[in-house]
Scaffold this motif. Structure first.
Motif, PDB file in Angstrom:
ATOM      1  N   TYR A 175       0.846  -1.194   0.000  1.00 45.22           N
ATOM      2  CA  TYR A 175       0.000   0.000   0.000  1.00 45.22           C
ATOM      3  C   TYR A 175       0.880   1.241   0.000  1.00 45.22           C
ATOM      4  O   TYR A 175       1.949   1.272   0.599  1.00 45.22           O
ATOM      5  N   ARG A 176       0.372   2.275  -0.654  1.00 43.26           N
ATOM      6  CA  ARG A 176       1.117   3.505  -0.896  1.00 43.26           C
ATOM      7  C   ARG A 176       0.585   4.636  -0.021  1.00 43.26           C
ATOM      8  O   ARG A 176      -0.622   4.860   0.045  1.00 43.26           O
ATOM      9  N   GLY A 182      -5.890  11.974  -2.645  1.00 44.56           N
ATOM     10  CA  GLY A 182      -6.725  10.886  -3.129  1.00 44.56           C
ATOM     11  C   GLY A 182      -6.790  10.751  -4.637  1.00 44.56           C
ATOM     12  O   GLY A 182      -7.535   9.904  -5.147  1.00 44.56           O
ATOM     13  N   ASP A 185      -5.568   7.082  -6.098  1.00 46.41           N
ATOM     14  CA  ASP A 185      -6.521   6.003  -5.815  1.00 46.41           C
ATOM     15  C   ASP A 185      -7.816   6.204  -6.589  1.00 46.41           C
ATOM     16  O   ASP A 185      -8.410   5.248  -7.101  1.00 46.41           O
ATOM     17  N   ARG A 186      -8.276   7.440  -6.675  1.00 48.32           N
ATOM     18  CA  ARG A 186      -9.501   7.739  -7.421  1.00 48.32           C
ATOM     19  C   ARG A 186      -9.328   7.376  -8.897  1.00 48.32           C
ATOM     20  O   ARG A 186     -10.234   6.842  -9.543  1.00 48.32           O
ATOM     21  N   ALA A 189      -9.224   3.523  -9.419  1.00 52.03           N
ATOM     22  CA  ALA A 189     -10.565   2.957  -9.283  1.00 52.03           C
ATOM     23  C   ALA A 189     -11.394   3.173 -10.546  1.00 52.03           C
ATOM     24  O   ALA A 189     -12.297   2.388 -10.842  1.00 52.03           O
ATOM     25  N   SER A 194      -7.639  -2.113 -15.226  1.00 49.56           N
ATOM     26  CA  SER A 194      -6.678  -1.472 -14.344  1.00 49.56           C
ATOM     27  C   SER A 194      -5.257  -1.694 -14.853  1.00 49.56           C
ATOM     28  O   SER A 194      -4.917  -2.805 -15.274  1.00 49.56           O
ATOM     29  N   LYS A 197       0.436  -1.654 -11.637  1.00 49.51           N
ATOM     30  CA  LYS A 197       0.743  -0.516 -10.777  1.00 49.51           C
ATOM     31  C   LYS A 197       2.095  -0.716 -10.084  1.00 49.51           C
ATOM     32  O   LYS A 197       2.271  -1.675  -9.336  1.00 49.51           O
ATOM     33  N   PRO A 212      -4.394   0.703   5.875  1.00 52.09           N
ATOM     34  CA  PRO A 212      -5.202   0.887   4.668  1.00 52.09           C
ATOM     35  C   PRO A 212      -6.683   1.026   4.964  1.00 52.09           C
ATOM     36  O   PRO A 212      -7.221   0.350   5.837  1.00 52.09           O
ATOM     37  N   HIS A 215     -10.757   2.864   0.551  1.00 49.51           N
ATOM     38  CA  HIS A 215     -10.467   3.482  -0.741  1.00 49.51           C
ATOM     39  C   HIS A 215      -9.051   3.211  -1.223  1.00 49.51           C
ATOM     40  O   HIS A 215      -8.726   3.470  -2.389  1.00 49.51           O
ATOM     41  N   ASP A 216      -8.178   2.703  -0.375  1.00 52.17           N
ATOM     42  CA  ASP A 216      -6.782   2.501  -0.756  1.00 52.17           C
ATOM     43  C   ASP A 216      -6.639   1.313  -1.698  1.00 52.17           C
ATOM     44  O   ASP A 216      -7.243   0.259  -1.492  1.00 52.17           O
ATOM     45  N   ILE A 217      -5.805   1.479  -2.705  1.00 52.50           N
ATOM     46  CA  ILE A 217      -5.561   0.429  -3.705  1.00 52.50           C
ATOM     47  C   ILE A 217      -4.088   0.065  -3.652  1.00 52.50           C
ATOM     48  O   ILE A 217      -3.221   0.940  -3.812  1.00 52.50           O
TER      49      ILE A 217
END
Length: 227
Positions: A175-176, A182, A185-186, A189, A194, A197, A212, A215-217
């Motif tokens: 996780y970053r 945001g 991540d936005r 999503a 995708s 990454k 995390p 909303h975290d990717i």
């Protein structure tokens, strides 16, 4: 790139909220069940951690920054070669360095000449996903949001196959920790399919967890300059 740096994240690897981190086994934390109080705790913790990590990287000497940037560039080139056959003909989103981030601009030019399509992210609409415009060494850059140089409005808009994300911090589950707006991540999503990454940053910015939230990717891969 260490084995830890090179691992692919697995779903379900979360940690406890900071208010209970000393009491609860990280395996018990469910980010989908965070309370408003826990979310506020995480927000405060992240703000403090961002400030500390950004101060640390600003303290790097020019020689240290140059060395890290060169090592990261070499590792990224190797990853692109090994996993994507050099990524020729694929769109790779990179970034224009700000605030002490590793400088990969020489690599951007090398990859362009090797046939990789380079895109740079920018804000077109506040609080909306980023867009990506094509970059070449001949692109006449303009000033975008936060005064960051970006390709002009008439540059081709692209969707990345592979996306780089600069890291303020990162954790053992890939996780970053970003700047807190945001945007990344936005954007992830909203992108379909995708992209692959890749987070790039300093090994010294590794954290046990970023706590995390829903909303975290996670990144698919983290690359640092560590051996």
């Amino acid at each position: 790139m260490s084995d830890k740096d090179d691992k692919i994240s697995k779903s379900g690897s979360y940690a406890s909220p900071p208010c209970l981190a000393h009491e609860i086994d990280p395996a018990y934390f469910d980010p989908l069940a965070v309370t408003p109080e826990q979310a506020r705790d995480v927000q405060r913790w992240r703000k403090a951690k961002r400030e500390a990590l950004r101060s640390a990287r600003k303290a790097l000497s020019v020689a240290e920054h140059t060395s890290v940037s060169a090592k990261l560039s070499a590792k990224l080139e190797a990853v692109l070669q090994d996993r994507f056959n050099g990524a020729r003909g694929q769109t790779l989103s990179m970034y224009w360095p700000i605030k002490g981030e590793p400088d990969l601009r020489p690599l951007m030019e090398r990859l362009h000449h090797a046939g990789v399509i380079i895109a740079l992210p920018l804000v077109e609409v506040k609080a909306a996903p980023l867009v990506f415009r094509r970059w070449t060494p001949d692109t006449k850059m303009v000033r975008g949001d936060w005064n960051i140089p970006v390709p002009p409005a008439d540059a081709e808009q692209l969707t990345p196959d592979i996306s780089l994300a600069p890291l303020v911090g990162w954790d053992n589950a890939n996780y970053r920790l970003g700047y807190g707006g945001g945007y990344f991540d936005r954007t992830l999503a909203a992108l379909a399919p995708s992209p692959y990454k890749i987070g790039v940053g300093y090994s010294s910015a590794q954290l046990p967890t970023i706590y995390p939230q829903p909303h975290d990717i996670p990144m698919d891969l983290i690359i640092t300059a560590a051996p």
